[in-house]
Design a protein around this motif. Structure first.
Motif, PDB file in Angstrom:
ATOM      1  N   ALA A 126       0.825  -1.202   0.000  1.00 50.07           N
ATOM      2  CA  ALA A 126       0.000   0.000   0.000  1.00 50.07           C
ATOM      3  C   ALA A 126       0.863   1.257   0.000  1.00 50.07           C
ATOM      4  O   ALA A 126       0.463   2.301  -0.519  1.00 50.07           O
ATOM      5  CB  ALA A 126      -0.921  -0.002   1.214  1.00 50.07           C
ATOM      6  N   LYS A 127       2.055   1.154   0.568  1.00 50.40           N
ATOM      7  CA  LYS A 127       2.974   2.286   0.587  1.00 50.40           C
ATOM      8  C   LYS A 127       3.873   2.319  -0.650  1.00 50.40           C
ATOM      9  O   LYS A 127       4.633   3.266  -0.843  1.00 50.40           O
ATOM     10  CB  LYS A 127       3.825   2.240   1.851  1.00 50.40           C
ATOM     11  CG  LYS A 127       3.043   2.536   3.121  1.00 50.40           C
ATOM     12  CD  LYS A 127       3.955   2.562   4.333  1.00 50.40           C
ATOM     13  CE  LYS A 127       3.171   2.956   5.584  1.00 50.40           C
ATOM     14  NZ  LYS A 127       2.694   4.365   5.527  1.00 50.40           N
ATOM     15  N   GLY A 128       3.809   1.248  -1.449  1.00 56.51           N
ATOM     16  CA  GLY A 128       4.627   1.187  -2.650  1.00 56.51           C
ATOM     17  C   GLY A 128       6.098   0.947  -2.359  1.00 56.51           C
ATOM     18  O   GLY A 128       6.956   1.333  -3.151  1.00 56.51           O
ATOM     19  N   TRP A 129       6.396   0.305  -1.229  1.00 59.03           N
ATOM     20  CA  TRP A 129       7.780   0.060  -0.828  1.00 59.03           C
ATOM     21  C   TRP A 129       8.244  -1.324  -1.253  1.00 59.03           C
ATOM     22  O   TRP A 129       7.472  -2.282  -1.281  1.00 59.03           O
ATOM     23  CB  TRP A 129       7.930   0.178   0.687  1.00 59.03           C
ATOM     24  CG  TRP A 129       7.694   1.549   1.232  1.00 59.03           C
ATOM     25  CD1 TRP A 129       7.533   2.707   0.520  1.00 59.03           C
ATOM     26  CD2 TRP A 129       7.553   1.903   2.614  1.00 59.03           C
ATOM     27  NE1 TRP A 129       7.324   3.767   1.376  1.00 59.03           N
ATOM     28  CE2 TRP A 129       7.325   3.315   2.655  1.00 59.03           C
ATOM     29  CE3 TRP A 129       7.604   1.192   3.800  1.00 59.03           C
ATOM     30  CZ2 TRP A 129       7.152   3.988   3.854  1.00 59.03           C
ATOM     31  CZ3 TRP A 129       7.430   1.867   5.000  1.00 59.03           C
ATOM     32  CH2 TRP A 129       7.206   3.250   5.021  1.00 59.03           C
ATOM     33  N   THR A 130       9.514  -1.443  -1.559  1.00 56.82           N
ATOM     34  CA  THR A 130      10.108  -2.736  -1.869  1.00 56.82           C
ATOM     35  C   THR A 130      10.491  -3.423  -0.569  1.00 56.82           C
ATOM     36  O   THR A 130      10.500  -2.815   0.511  1.00 56.82           O
ATOM     37  CB  THR A 130      11.368  -2.570  -2.734  1.00 56.82           C
ATOM     38  OG1 THR A 130      12.360  -1.866  -1.963  1.00 56.82           O
ATOM     39  CG2 THR A 130      11.063  -1.803  -4.014  1.00 56.82           C
ATOM     40  N   LEU A 131      10.844  -4.697  -0.675  1.00 57.13           N
ATOM     41  CA  LEU A 131      11.318  -5.437   0.499  1.00 57.13           C
ATOM     42  C   LEU A 131      12.551  -4.756   1.081  1.00 57.13           C
ATOM     43  O   LEU A 131      12.679  -4.604   2.302  1.00 57.13           O
ATOM     44  CB  LEU A 131      11.653  -6.885   0.127  1.00 57.13           C
ATOM     45  CG  LEU A 131      10.498  -7.883   0.070  1.00 57.13           C
ATOM     46  CD1 LEU A 131      10.971  -9.193  -0.543  1.00 57.13           C
ATOM     47  CD2 LEU A 131       9.928  -8.137   1.460  1.00 57.13           C
ATOM     48  N   ALA A 132      13.463  -4.349   0.203  1.00 56.56           N
ATOM     49  CA  ALA A 132      14.708  -3.727   0.647  1.00 56.56           C
ATOM     50  C   ALA A 132      14.446  -2.408   1.370  1.00 56.56           C
ATOM     51  O   ALA A 132      15.027  -2.141   2.426  1.00 56.56           O
ATOM     52  CB  ALA A 132      15.638  -3.496  -0.546  1.00 56.56           C
ATOM     53  N   GLU A 133      13.558  -1.590   0.796  1.00 54.96           N
ATOM     54  CA  GLU A 133      13.239  -0.303   1.413  1.00 54.96           C
ATOM     55  C   GLU A 133      12.615  -0.491   2.793  1.00 54.96           C
ATOM     56  O   GLU A 133      12.977   0.192   3.754  1.00 54.96           O
ATOM     57  CB  GLU A 133      12.292   0.490   0.508  1.00 54.96           C
ATOM     58  CG  GLU A 133      12.939   1.006  -0.769  1.00 54.96           C
ATOM     59  CD  GLU A 133      11.921   1.603  -1.728  1.00 54.96           C
ATOM     60  OE1 GLU A 133      12.306   2.472  -2.529  1.00 54.96           O
ATOM     61  OE2 GLU A 133      10.737   1.190  -1.680  1.00 54.96           O
ATOM     62  N   THR A 134      11.677  -1.440   2.874  1.00 51.98           N
ATOM     63  CA  THR A 134      10.980  -1.669   4.137  1.00 51.98           C
ATOM     64  C   THR A 134      11.913  -2.247   5.193  1.00 51.98           C
ATOM     65  O   THR A 134      11.878  -1.839   6.354  1.00 51.98           O
ATOM     66  CB  THR A 134       9.787  -2.617   3.928  1.00 51.98           C
ATOM     67  OG1 THR A 134       8.954  -2.109   2.881  1.00 51.98           O
ATOM     68  CG2 THR A 134       8.959  -2.751   5.201  1.00 51.98           C
ATOM     69  N   LEU A 152      14.126   0.514   6.539  1.00 46.01           N
ATOM     70  CA  LEU A 152      13.405   1.426   7.426  1.00 46.01           C
ATOM     71  C   LEU A 152      13.106   0.780   8.778  1.00 46.01           C
ATOM     72  O   LEU A 152      13.135   1.448   9.816  1.00 46.01           O
ATOM     73  CB  LEU A 152      12.098   1.869   6.764  1.00 46.01           C
ATOM     74  CG  LEU A 152      12.233   2.878   5.618  1.00 46.01           C
ATOM     75  CD1 LEU A 152      10.914   3.003   4.872  1.00 46.01           C
ATOM     76  CD2 LEU A 152      12.654   4.236   6.166  1.00 46.01           C
ATOM     77  N   ALA A 153      12.836  -0.535   8.752  1.00 42.80           N
ATOM     78  CA  ALA A 153      12.503  -1.242   9.993  1.00 42.80           C
ATOM     79  C   ALA A 153      13.750  -1.723  10.730  1.00 42.80           C
ATOM     80  O   ALA A 153      13.671  -2.106  11.899  1.00 42.80           O
ATOM     81  CB  ALA A 153      11.585  -2.428   9.686  1.00 42.80           C
ATOM     82  N   GLY A 154      14.881  -1.718  10.045  1.00 39.84           N
ATOM     83  CA  GLY A 154      16.108  -2.167  10.685  1.00 39.84           C
ATOM     84  C   GLY A 154      16.186  -3.665  10.864  1.00 39.84           C
ATOM     85  O   GLY A 154      16.718  -4.165  11.856  1.00 39.84           O
ATOM     86  N   ILE A 155      15.611  -4.415   9.905  1.00 39.30           N
ATOM     87  CA  ILE A 155      15.687  -5.878   9.957  1.00 39.30           C
ATOM     88  C   ILE A 155      16.210  -6.382   8.613  1.00 39.30           C
ATOM     89  O   ILE A 155      16.254  -5.638   7.631  1.00 39.30           O
ATOM     90  CB  ILE A 155      14.308  -6.510  10.250  1.00 39.30           C
ATOM     91  CG1 ILE A 155      13.315  -6.225   9.108  1.00 39.30           C
ATOM     92  CG2 ILE A 155      13.757  -6.011  11.577  1.00 39.30           C
ATOM     93  CD1 ILE A 155      11.987  -6.931   9.281  1.00 39.30           C
ATOM     94  N   GLY A 156      16.597  -7.644   8.558  1.00 45.54           N
ATOM     95  CA  GLY A 156      17.138  -8.209   7.332  1.00 45.54           C
ATOM     96  C   GLY A 156      16.065  -8.400   6.262  1.00 45.54           C
ATOM     97  O   GLY A 156      14.904  -8.689   6.569  1.00 45.54           O
ATOM     98  N   ARG A 157      16.474  -8.232   5.001  1.00 50.12           N
ATOM     99  CA  ARG A 157      15.538  -8.396   3.885  1.00 50.12           C
ATOM    100  C   ARG A 157      14.991  -9.822   3.846  1.00 50.12           C
ATOM    101  O   ARG A 157      13.802 -10.037   3.612  1.00 50.12           O
ATOM    102  CB  ARG A 157      16.246  -8.072   2.567  1.00 50.12           C
ATOM    103  CG  ARG A 157      15.353  -8.169   1.328  1.00 50.12           C
ATOM    104  CD  ARG A 157      16.132  -7.814   0.070  1.00 50.12           C
ATOM    105  NE  ARG A 157      15.314  -7.921  -1.124  1.00 50.12           N
ATOM    106  CZ  ARG A 157      15.041  -9.064  -1.739  1.00 50.12           C
ATOM    107  NH1 ARG A 157      15.527 -10.203  -1.280  1.00 50.12           N
ATOM    108  NH2 ARG A 157      14.281  -9.061  -2.839  1.00 50.12           N
TER     109      ARG A 157
END
Length: 200
Positions: A30-38, A41-46
């Motif tokens: 819904a935010k249009g974010w990729t796995l890498a971007e998210t 931002l969350a500070g966790i591994g892809r």
């Protein structure tokens, strides 16, 4: 937060609710974010995020909190997934004092019966460390309904549509979780409560 809740027995749905992974996936899309971007931002591994979205792993509360903040989702909404399970007669157990701890600026939560990842109710015992309305940056609100029972101490139950309600050990309250709410301890010791949250 159990014999079956009558309200739950009456509730029917033509669509199964999304799992935890699906909710996170939908929020990210819904935010249009990729796995890498998210994951950045969350500070966790892809790879960890990918496994969570595909329901291949059960994330810790800390990881869910990071995703909550990154995606702007309410934590209880993430934990109260209600995937319809073909297995009937499920059971979970928590030894005294062995729940999963999660600390916030206003509460110390002990999540109970955390092994079941698909359940309608979220039970937890909380120590109310907040002492003033100023301890809250904003109202707490999320989907669903909640029941709260005071185990010890005294507190003030705050909500946006009603006057503050003093509560003591043995008192209880049931309310709409979407209504802004919060609690502050008023006794010398921090009040302790049992909360049971039910997703919408």
């Amino acid at each position: 937060m159990p014999e079956q809740n009558p309200a739950m027995a009456e509730k029917t749905s033509s669509k199964a609710e999304e799992s935890l992974g699906q909710r996170i996936h939908l929020a990210r899309k819904a935010k249009g974010w990729t796995l890498a971007e998210t994951s950045d931002l969350a500070g966790i591994g892809r790879s960890t995020l990918s496994k969570i979205e595909n329901d291949q792993t059960k994330p810790s509360f800390e990881i869910v909190q990071k995703l909550t903040q990154a995606l702007g989702m309410a934590t209880p909404q993430l934990f109260q997934q209600s995937t319809i399970d073909a297995m009937k007669g499920r059971r979970d157990f928590s030894e005294a004092g062995q729940g999963e701890l999660k600390e916030t600026p206003t509460y110390i939560h002990e999540l109970l019966c955390v092994e079941l990842t698909s359940k309608r109710m979220l039970p937890y015992v909380s120590t109310i460390t907040a002492r003033s309305e100023d301890d809250f940056n904003e109202w707490i609100r999320h989907d669903g309904e909640e029941f709260m029972y005071v185990l010890s101490g005294e507190l003030l139950f705050l909500c946006e549509h009603y006057r503050p309600r003093p509560m003591k050990a043995g008192d209880s309250v049931y309310y709409d979780s979407a209504m802004g709410h919060g609690c502050i301890s008023t006794s010398e010791e921090d009040a302790k409560v049992l909360w049971v949250s039910l997703g919408a």
